[in-house]
Design an enzyme around this catalytic site. Sequence first.
Site, mmCIF file in Angstrom:
data_model
loop_
_atom_site.group_PDB
_atom_site.id
_atom_site.type_symbol
_atom_site.label_atom_id
_atom_site.label_comp_id
_atom_site.label_asym_id
_atom_site.label_seq_id
_atom_site.Cartn_x
_atom_site.Cartn_y
_atom_site.Cartn_z
ATOM 1 N N CYS B 28 0.840 -1.186 0.000
ATOM 2 C CA CYS B 28 0.000 0.000 0.000
ATOM 3 C C CYS B 28 0.884 1.247 0.000
ATOM 4 O O CYS B 28 2.078 1.160 0.247
ATOM 5 C CB CYS B 28 -0.931 0.027 1.203
ATOM 6 S SG CYS B 28 -0.031 0.158 2.744
ATOM 7 N N CYS B 31 2.932 1.723 3.112
ATOM 8 C CA CYS B 31 4.171 0.945 3.240
ATOM 9 C C CYS B 31 5.284 1.684 2.510
ATOM 10 O O CYS B 31 6.391 1.850 3.018
ATOM 11 C CB CYS B 31 4.019 -0.429 2.602
ATOM 12 S SG CYS B 31 2.589 -1.340 3.147
ATOM 13 N N ASP B 434 14.673 25.270 -29.442
ATOM 14 C CA ASP B 434 16.015 25.408 -29.973
ATOM 15 C C ASP B 434 15.872 25.203 -31.483
ATOM 16 O O ASP B 434 14.874 24.661 -31.944
ATOM 17 C CB ASP B 434 16.912 24.337 -29.346
ATOM 18 C CG ASP B 434 18.354 24.495 -29.775
ATOM 19 O OD1 ASP B 434 18.724 25.630 -30.133
ATOM 20 O OD2 ASP B 434 19.082 23.504 -29.758
ATOM 21 N N ASP B 625 17.851 19.794 -28.257
ATOM 22 C CA ASP B 625 18.356 18.502 -28.710
ATOM 23 C C ASP B 625 18.942 17.698 -27.545
ATOM 24 O O ASP B 625 19.340 16.561 -27.709
ATOM 25 C CB ASP B 625 19.377 18.661 -29.838
ATOM 26 C CG ASP B 625 20.583 19.472 -29.400
ATOM 27 O OD1 ASP B 625 20.734 19.673 -28.183
ATOM 28 O OD2 ASP B 625 21.358 19.901 -30.252
ATOM 29 N N ASP B 629 22.222 21.784 -24.625
ATOM 30 C CA ASP B 629 21.245 22.663 -23.981
ATOM 31 C C ASP B 629 21.059 22.312 -22.521
ATOM 32 O O ASP B 629 20.126 22.785 -21.886
ATOM 33 C CB ASP B 629 19.887 22.538 -24.677
ATOM 34 C CG ASP B 629 19.904 23.199 -26.035
ATOM 35 O OD1 ASP B 629 20.689 24.145 -26.187
ATOM 36 O OD2 ASP B 629 19.154 22.770 -26.907
#
Lengths: 56, 730
Positions: B28, B31, B434, B625, B629
Amino acid sequence: MSVSLLLIPLGLLLLAAAVGAFFWAVNNDQFEDLDHVADGAAEDDPAPPALPKEPP
Amino acid sequence: MNAAGAHLHWQREGGLEQVEFFAEGMHCANCARSIRTRVGALPGVQQVEVNLTTARVSVAWDPQRSRLGTVLDAVERLGFHAVPLNGTAGSAAQHAERRRSLKRIGLAGLAAMQMSMYTVGLYAGALSGIDPWIEQLLRVTAMLIAVPVMFYSGAPFLRGAWHDLRRRSLGMDVPVAAALLLAFFASVLNTWRGSGAIYFDSVAMFIFFLLVGRHVEMNVRRGSLNAGEALVRSLPATVTRLRADGGSERVELAAVAAGDRLVVPLGAVIPVDCVLESGSTLVDESLISGEAVAVTRDTGARLPGGAINLGAACTVRADADALHSTLASMAALIERAQSARPPQALAADRAASHFVFWIVLVAAAVAGLWLWLDPARAFGATLAVLVVTCPCALSLATPVALAAATTRLARRGVLVTRADALERLASIDTVVLDKTGTLTSARMRLGEVRCLGGLERERALALAASLEQLSAHPLAAAFTAATTARVAVTDARESAGRGVEGSAAGATWRIGRRDYVAELTATGLSADAPRDDDDEFVWLGSARGFAAAFALTDTLRADAVAAVNSLRALGLSVRIASGDRRSTVARVAAELGITDAAGRMNPEEKLMLMRGLQQQGHRVLMVGDGINDGPVLASAHVSCAMGGGAALAHAASDLLLMNESLGSVAAAIQIARGTRGLVRSNLRWALGYNLCAVPLAAAGLVSPWLAALGMSASSLYVVERARRFARSAA
């Protein structure tokens, strides 16, 4: 009504049998693949082994 | 007990150690939370990720301050068993759990049917008279059947509640177990006394409904969440490897190493990343990229593991072993996305925990009130309140919706690598694109070459290609494709967004932006240099001066215009921020109808632009890309990187476009918004259900079995809606 003394234990036995059968089925993977087992019939057999060539 | 060596345990970057294992006994959200908080509180532990669905736990810690044994002991002390993680152990554990769950359901269902007959007999007897000994016989028989149902079928709830109480937290199992125990022992007492109502049939039915609900939920969540495992599972277990002597052998997939030559039969899944050795074939890469159309690949082409060979049987050379293939990285990323719980889901968990507290309080109040008004009905009403208000639907609402969205995005070729990305994606209002490799195709062509320092053309190209082959920048491919000649390069290093430096033929060379190369040359340009200052060219130079200038041209992606238009149609403002020369950026922007376009930006300037936009209150999606970046992608609200390859390995971004199709960006935003709607309406529904059900149950209008049915149905409804969302046409 004393027949219930026989029928109720009998019902218990049947219940035990049903539970036993279900547990057997689960343990033997009967519920693992409910969708694709039937497709097996439509699949091609593996290629048969090549026949030994007849001597000419 | 913990053979530390058996666990998947390795050194991570930054001097941390990491371990991954299955936590057996976790079932659950509570837990999972207790593991996160307790293990997270150990000294030196930096990161704890728990995947509730697969029960997989990943812990990273500082080896100076904690040891593996400490971490595993902490998990064991919480009542879980740390099971080593290896290929098949995980699915074997899931398999066994499925079997146990089915057996529990079968027993509870059959027993509930049988017991309802005794109940009918008892009711009929109560109306028309019954021998006391037969009545007692029916009671005792029902009790006999109820014992295994309670303690075998009902064991998960009893155990869950016990763990919850021991951890001093209120989980969902607490009210369920309280209801079960109350009903069971009250019935045992009444059987003992030989008078009063028995609830054995209600207990069996309640357990049956709850188990069915959990079973369905488990299947749906596994089915839709384990996209990563489905990927891995699609791989064949054994492959045909060609031996050096020309013969072939069947080997296990795990035994394949880079450089092995493999035979891929027609229709088979390509097992690892590889290079096609001879001939050409048709491959379906939809599993990797979401691209539905099969593509033709020729000799020398790279084939990703997981693609399906549709053309002809072919021979391939493995690029990497099975553990390091594209598929394995994707599976790992999906796993990571699913293990971290997004803030939304955490909030729902906390709410559910408070909710349980209130249920217990309300149940006590209801019991007190009815005891005062009508003691005979007190028991049934209290039971119904406990049963009907299980907060399962509330805590399921968010995770199942997010899982469904992840699945749907994966089918579109968009990989979500962070759990909270979808939530943030739904709220963005600005998209910054970009240019190179994003709006334009990553494939650049080499145009004019000008030799400046007496270096001949072929030599200049060979030098450029040798330096650039070390770089993952989109420009690099243009050089490596232009010539096959190479020179040996040592000490190479890349300066992000500027160029590459390396030693070749006894001199240090730089290739890249003009100002970058100029730092090295320290001399002016010769007279025949291109006069355009706006870095129209990629420059090559050494300490002796500029050696060559290369003109490169790129082309707009076929789907760029449509993609930008669909982004605008979603009400987003679209900008371009590119490191490329201004004239090219302006041309691309004009073609796309974008007014806000900035060129010649280095990563710092892009970062400034991003910060500026964010300070104005915009929520920004950055699409790049994924290679040069990095910092900009990291600072955006949501980042999206193109493609597999290098981007996949670094995976700094929140989303990865596996099919490199810009159109998927708009689709992803739409799906994210749809998900937000689904989460909200799921939560509203769960809350609404409880607000209606509680007063009815408290008024004594809901019988315990009906309460069990209602509770299960409310959870199933939430799960079913998510399943429909996952399957709806993307």
